[in-house]
Design an enzyme around this catalytic site. Structure first.
Site, PDB file in Angstrom:
ATOM      1  N   SER A  27      78.516  96.019   4.434  1.00 43.00           N
ATOM      2  CA  SER A  27      77.707  97.002   4.072  1.00 43.00           C
ATOM      3  C   SER A  27      77.472  96.711   2.465  1.00 43.00           C
ATOM      4  O   SER A  27      78.373  96.486   1.691  1.00 43.00           O
ATOM      5  CB  SER A  27      78.523  98.352   4.232  1.00 43.00           C
ATOM      6  OG  SER A  27      79.103  98.515   5.458  1.00 43.00           O
ATOM      7  N   HIS A  59      68.836  94.888   7.654  1.00 40.97           N
ATOM      8  CA  HIS A  59      68.699  93.454   8.298  1.00 40.97           C
ATOM      9  C   HIS A  59      69.545  92.926   9.113  1.00 40.97           C
ATOM     10  O   HIS A  59      69.792  91.946   9.413  1.00 40.97           O
ATOM     11  CB  HIS A  59      68.312  92.241   7.146  1.00 40.97           C
ATOM     12  CG  HIS A  59      67.338  92.778   6.300  1.00 40.97           C
ATOM     13  ND1 HIS A  59      65.871  92.570   6.936  1.00 40.97           N
ATOM     14  CD2 HIS A  59      67.192  93.516   4.898  1.00 40.97           C
ATOM     15  CE1 HIS A  59      65.175  92.981   5.499  1.00 40.97           C
ATOM     16  NE2 HIS A  59      66.039  93.345   4.638  1.00 40.97           N
ATOM     17  N   HIS A  81      83.407  96.738  13.497  1.00 42.53           N
ATOM     18  CA  HIS A  81      84.493  97.253  12.851  1.00 42.53           C
ATOM     19  C   HIS A  81      85.343  98.004  14.005  1.00 42.53           C
ATOM     20  O   HIS A  81      85.142  98.506  14.962  1.00 42.53           O
ATOM     21  CB  HIS A  81      84.285  98.692  12.064  1.00 42.53           C
ATOM     22  CG  HIS A  81      83.208  97.980  10.929  1.00 42.53           C
ATOM     23  ND1 HIS A  81      81.783  97.892  11.085  1.00 42.53           N
ATOM     24  CD2 HIS A  81      83.415  97.813   9.675  1.00 42.53           C
ATOM     25  CE1 HIS A  81      81.292  97.474   9.780  1.00 42.53           C
ATOM     26  NE2 HIS A  81      82.296  97.282   8.904  1.00 42.53           N
ATOM     27  N   TYR A  83      86.679 100.833  14.051  1.00 44.32           N
ATOM     28  CA  TYR A  83      86.470 102.224  14.001  1.00 44.32           C
ATOM     29  C   TYR A  83      85.172 102.503  14.973  1.00 44.32           C
ATOM     30  O   TYR A  83      84.800 103.479  15.360  1.00 44.32           O
ATOM     31  CB  TYR A  83      85.938 103.009  12.581  1.00 44.32           C
ATOM     32  CG  TYR A  83      84.894 102.450  12.170  1.00 44.32           C
ATOM     33  CD1 TYR A  83      83.487 102.807  12.279  1.00 44.32           C
ATOM     34  CD2 TYR A  83      85.049 101.684  10.836  1.00 44.32           C
ATOM     35  CE1 TYR A  83      82.575 102.185  11.549  1.00 44.32           C
ATOM     36  CE2 TYR A  83      84.072 101.400  10.153  1.00 44.32           C
ATOM     37  CZ  TYR A  83      82.783 101.599  10.414  1.00 44.32           C
ATOM     38  OH  TYR A  83      81.718 101.029   9.721  1.00 44.32           O
ATOM     39  N   GLU A  84      84.349 101.526  15.436  1.00 46.28           N
ATOM     40  CA  GLU A  84      83.371 101.503  16.379  1.00 46.28           C
ATOM     41  C   GLU A  84      84.155 101.261  17.893  1.00 46.28           C
ATOM     42  O   GLU A  84      83.365 101.250  18.841  1.00 46.28           O
ATOM     43  CB  GLU A  84      82.466 100.363  16.383  1.00 46.28           C
ATOM     44  CG  GLU A  84      81.779 100.442  14.795  1.00 46.28           C
ATOM     45  CD  GLU A  84      80.851  99.370  14.487  1.00 46.28           C
ATOM     46  OE1 GLU A  84      79.341  99.242  14.962  1.00 46.28           O
ATOM     47  OE2 GLU A  84      81.359  98.365  13.897  1.00 46.28           O
ATOM     48  N   ALA A 111      82.018  96.532   1.196  1.00 48.05           N
ATOM     49  CA  ALA A 111      81.861  97.709   0.274  1.00 48.05           C
ATOM     50  C   ALA A 111      83.331  98.357   0.254  1.00 48.05           C
ATOM     51  O   ALA A 111      83.799  98.472   1.512  1.00 48.05           O
ATOM     52  CB  ALA A 111      80.830  98.667   0.748  1.00 48.05           C
ATOM     53  N   MET A 198      87.381  99.365   5.124  1.00 49.09           N
ATOM     54  CA  MET A 198      87.509  99.449   6.590  1.00 49.09           C
ATOM     55  C   MET A 198      87.437  98.214   7.227  1.00 49.09           C
ATOM     56  O   MET A 198      87.034  98.409   8.309  1.00 49.09           O
ATOM     57  CB  MET A 198      86.654 100.614   7.141  1.00 49.09           C
ATOM     58  CG  MET A 198      86.878 101.997   6.549  1.00 49.09           C
ATOM     59  SD  MET A 198      85.682 103.302   7.108  1.00 49.09           S
ATOM     60  CE  MET A 198      85.741 104.454   5.883  1.00 49.09           C
ATOM     61  N   SER A 199      87.418  97.177   6.608  1.00 45.71           N
ATOM     62  CA  SER A 199      87.021  95.717   7.115  1.00 45.71           C
ATOM     63  C   SER A 199      87.937  94.754   6.583  1.00 45.71           C
ATOM     64  O   SER A 199      89.000  95.179   5.946  1.00 45.71           O
ATOM     65  CB  SER A 199      85.479  95.302   7.128  1.00 45.71           C
ATOM     66  OG  SER A 199      85.258  95.139   5.654  1.00 45.71           O
ATOM     67  N   ASN A 222      81.629 103.074  -4.746  1.00 49.07           N
ATOM     68  CA  ASN A 222      82.012 104.529  -5.151  1.00 49.07           C
ATOM     69  C   ASN A 222      83.560 104.564  -5.281  1.00 49.07           C
ATOM     70  O   ASN A 222      84.068 103.580  -5.198  1.00 49.07           O
ATOM     71  CB  ASN A 222      82.069 105.289  -3.802  1.00 49.07           C
ATOM     72  CG  ASN A 222      82.612 105.022  -2.696  1.00 49.07           C
ATOM     73  OD1 ASN A 222      82.219 104.174  -1.841  1.00 49.07           O
ATOM     74  ND2 ASN A 222      83.848 105.186  -2.607  1.00 49.07           N
ATOM     75  N   HIS A 234      77.978 107.683   2.659  1.00 51.48           N
ATOM     76  CA  HIS A 234      77.719 106.487   3.190  1.00 51.48           C
ATOM     77  C   HIS A 234      76.510 105.924   2.315  1.00 51.48           C
ATOM     78  O   HIS A 234      76.236 104.979   2.177  1.00 51.48           O
ATOM     79  CB  HIS A 234      77.562 106.526   4.425  1.00 51.48           C
ATOM     80  CG  HIS A 234      77.314 104.963   5.215  1.00 51.48           C
ATOM     81  ND1 HIS A 234      78.307 104.017   4.722  1.00 51.48           N
ATOM     82  CD2 HIS A 234      76.282 104.698   5.663  1.00 51.48           C
ATOM     83  CE1 HIS A 234      77.619 102.821   5.526  1.00 51.48           C
ATOM     84  NE2 HIS A 234      76.513 103.265   6.149  1.00 51.48           N
TER      85      HIS A 234
END
Ligand code: 6GU
Length: 259
Positions: A27, A59, A81, A83-84, A111, A198-199, A222, A234
């Site tokens: 991200s 992309h 991820h 979370y998916e 990110a 988260m990754s 952030n 996000h």
């Protein structure tokens, strides 16, 4: 093995027998890819064995083959991820496939929220260590992988030669998808985390288990909860990626030119 099947498909579909380096663009990093180089070939991820459809916007969802200097590199546009709903084996499959396709070095980008005081939004930070707080691992069996210097010191030095203003930090990887509470961020700071996301941690572990060297770069999109008074979104993550793209792209290209 699924990774070998995917590696064969990558070689066939790109016409490049071995890719020496792989870059995972997370991200906020999608636009930086354009600065690295023009792809010689591109394959949609869902057409490769074992690959899913990443959630990354823009992309995302493509594997590009680019040549930087003399180095053939794979750009993995987006990732899956936890979370998916993906399992650790799914999350690390693209890096395992890239390593089977010849990658001796893997660049992991993401990110992240900035926890350490002084970190600025829009700043890339070299990952020098991590906290795997996902409660998961991509490894099974008696795979006792050493993670001292998992984040390759030589590659970090190289990155700092290219961009001397880079700082380093410890990345805490959580499952998400919710952002942390201010209390959780205070806990993470006490635990030694400078960055939170988260990754990346499972991929780094898999890369070390498979013998690849790893360089990690977080884009601070952030500040984490409670660091300032604000709320998290996000949209902010994607906007900061857009603003930072030229600097991030130059950094990645510089690394690829020198490895
Ligand atoms: Cl503040 N937390 C997590 N877990 N992931 C992020 C983030 C924060 N900012 C960007 N990604």
């Amino acid at each position: 093995m699924l990774a070998e099947q995917a590696a064969e498909a990558i070689a066939e579909r790109t016409g490049v027998p071995r890719h020496r380096v792989a870059v995972v663009l997370g991200s906020g990093w999608q636009e930086a890819a354009a600065e690295i180089g023009t792809p010689v070939a591109s394959v949609p991820m869902p057409e490769l064995p074992g690959f899913g459809t990443p959630s990354a916007q823009g992309h995302g969802g493509m594997v590009h083959s680019v040549t930087v200097g003399d180095t053939p590199a794979l750009l993995l546009m987006g990732r899956q991820h936890l979370y998916e709903g993906y399992q650790p084996a799914d999350v690390v499959h693209p890096v395992a496939a890239a390593i089977a396709a010849g990658a001796e070095i893997v660049l992991l980008t993401n990110a992240a929220g900035g926890i350490r005081e002084g970190l600025r939004v829009g700043e890339p930070v070299l990952i020098n260590d991590h906290l795997n707080l996902t409660g998961r691992t991509p490894l099974t069996g008696a795979t006792f992988v050493d993670l001292v210097d998992a984040w390759d010191p030589e590659l970090r030095s190289l990155a700092k030669e290219i961009d001397p203003s880079l700082t380093e930090g410890v990345y805490a990887g959580l499952t998400g998808p919710q952002y942390e509470t201010p209390a959780e961020i205070r806990m993470l700071r006490t635990m030694g985390a400078d960055l939170v996301g988260m990754s990346t941690v499972l991929e780094a572990i898999a890369c070390r288990a498979l013998g690849a060297r790893v360089l990690g770069i977080s884009l601070v999109t952030n500040l984490a909860a409670g660091v300032t008074g604000g709320h998290l979104s996000h949209a902010e993550v994607l906007a900061e990626g857009h603003a930072a793209a030229p600097r991030l792209g130059k950094l990645l290209r510089g690394v690829l030119e020198r490895v």
